[in-house]
Write an enzyme that holds these catalytic residues in place. Sequence first.
Site, PDB file in Angstrom:
ATOM      1  N   TYR A 113       6.624  -1.745  12.127  1.00 24.77           N
ATOM      2  CA  TYR A 113       6.171  -0.784  13.125  1.00 24.77           C
ATOM      3  C   TYR A 113       7.262  -0.568  14.178  1.00 24.77           C
ATOM      4  O   TYR A 113       7.874  -1.518  14.657  1.00 24.77           O
ATOM      5  CB  TYR A 113       4.886  -1.306  13.760  1.00 24.77           C
ATOM      6  CG  TYR A 113       4.459  -0.575  15.005  1.00 24.77           C
ATOM      7  CD1 TYR A 113       4.321   0.810  15.012  1.00 24.77           C
ATOM      8  CD2 TYR A 113       4.191  -1.273  16.174  1.00 24.77           C
ATOM      9  CE1 TYR A 113       3.930   1.481  16.161  1.00 24.77           C
ATOM     10  CE2 TYR A 113       3.796  -0.617  17.327  1.00 24.77           C
ATOM     11  CZ  TYR A 113       3.666   0.762  17.322  1.00 24.77           C
ATOM     12  OH  TYR A 113       3.286   1.413  18.461  1.00 24.77           O
TER      13      TYR A 113
ATOM     14  N   ASP B 111       1.723 -10.017  10.881  1.00 21.60           N
ATOM     15  CA  ASP B 111       0.987  -8.871  11.404  1.00 21.60           C
ATOM     16  C   ASP B 111       0.036  -8.419  10.301  1.00 21.60           C
ATOM     17  O   ASP B 111       0.456  -7.872   9.280  1.00 21.60           O
ATOM     18  CB  ASP B 111       1.975  -7.761  11.778  1.00 21.60           C
ATOM     19  CG  ASP B 111       1.296  -6.536  12.381  1.00 21.60           C
ATOM     20  OD1 ASP B 111       0.082  -6.353  12.171  1.00 21.60           O
ATOM     21  OD2 ASP B 111       1.989  -5.752  13.058  1.00 21.60           O
TER      22      ASP B 111
ATOM     23  N   LYS C   5      -6.831  -0.831  15.805  1.00 18.04           N
ATOM     24  CA  LYS C   5      -6.905  -0.147  14.527  1.00 18.04           C
ATOM     25  C   LYS C   5      -8.201  -0.488  13.790  1.00 18.04           C
ATOM     26  O   LYS C   5      -9.281  -0.163  14.246  1.00 18.04           O
ATOM     27  CB  LYS C   5      -5.668  -0.477  13.697  1.00 18.04           C
ATOM     28  CG  LYS C   5      -4.338  -0.386  14.469  1.00 18.04           C
ATOM     29  CD  LYS C   5      -4.100   0.950  15.138  1.00 18.04           C
ATOM     30  CE  LYS C   5      -2.661   1.181  15.580  1.00 18.04           C
ATOM     31  NZ  LYS C   5      -2.167   0.327  16.664  1.00 18.04           N
TER      32      LYS C   5
END
Length: 384
Positions: free
Chosen positions: A103, A175, A200
Amino acid sequence: MATKKYRFNTNTIHGGQQPDKAYGAVMPPIYQTSTYAQTTPGGHKGYEYSRSANPTRTALENSLASIEDGEFGLAFGSGLAAIDAVIKLLEPGDEVISTNDLYGGSYRIFKKIFEKFGIVFHFVGMQGTDAIRGKINSKTKLVWVETPTNPMMNIIDIKAVAELIKNKNILLAVDNTFATPYLQMPLQLGADIVMHSATKYLGGHSDTVVGALVVRDKELADRLYFIQNASGAVCGPMDSFLVLRGIKTLHVRMQRHCENGRAVAEYLKNNSKVEKVFWPGFSNHPNHSVAKEQMKDFGGMISFVPKGSNYEDAIKIVERLKVFTLAESLGGVESLAGHPASMTHASIPKLEREKIGVVDALIRLSVGIEDSEDLIADLEQAIG
């Protein structure tokens, strides 16, 4: 601290939870308070000040620990605040090995914030362990993994990485935002820390911003709790309540995300106007066999490149979408589309982006829980 008692689906609803002690409320109340009355200095009921602890946040943290099969959960103001706490475990001169496909916000905080404080970051491909092995030295203190990665959906073998660094005094952080504990549990595979952007899938409704960490080791948990309190990047009680409510439907939402993700991925794969599709469920996807072993299913995140790999064509496609919403983020009940090069990964230099496959024509989809036929029809009209 939370104790696992149930199977996953039951854990999402009951894990680490109990009726409110005051009136027996089934859902934890929103304790919208900054401070708590004391009968004498230090004489309180477990709470003094809401930066340090808040009953609603405690309920969320217990739930987080339960669904990840951990012992200790910590909730933060965002996923990046959670990452910030993990890196603060380190000292100047310590080295971190990170996946090179991650990310953009993670890359940014590593390079633009912590690198200037003397933390050294190595970004390597982690489809195998050779690149990781080549960077390990006496200063290595953390390996940072995303799997599936954002946005190329690369799969990293968590168990193999854990075995590689075993007994080397190196922490393994994963993650788990894309997969969620519904699909994979990194702590069971040897990770020390699980991180989430709970904004999310855990929240699931695009209405809050929260980050999370889960660990099993008490000493590690105590160090992180100290950082959480000292740095103060905590989420508020309303945000805690919303994510806790979201977790209670995580299992049913993820089942539909996976079903729709498969349908959309198959459609894109068979579309002559699509050049490449990245989804771990395809048998020819890199490390598909690893995904099959460490994940329950393959998720609702998909990236693709339209035929010709043309930037303008990609922009026209995302602009024409009607059911998919062009927006940042992912993991909500609604389907979202993004253009990583100009949105989520804009902070990564173009040359670095393109090395890992994040070309200017790449489109990333977060497939929601609508009717899959409507999602496919929307893509059909947008692709043309």
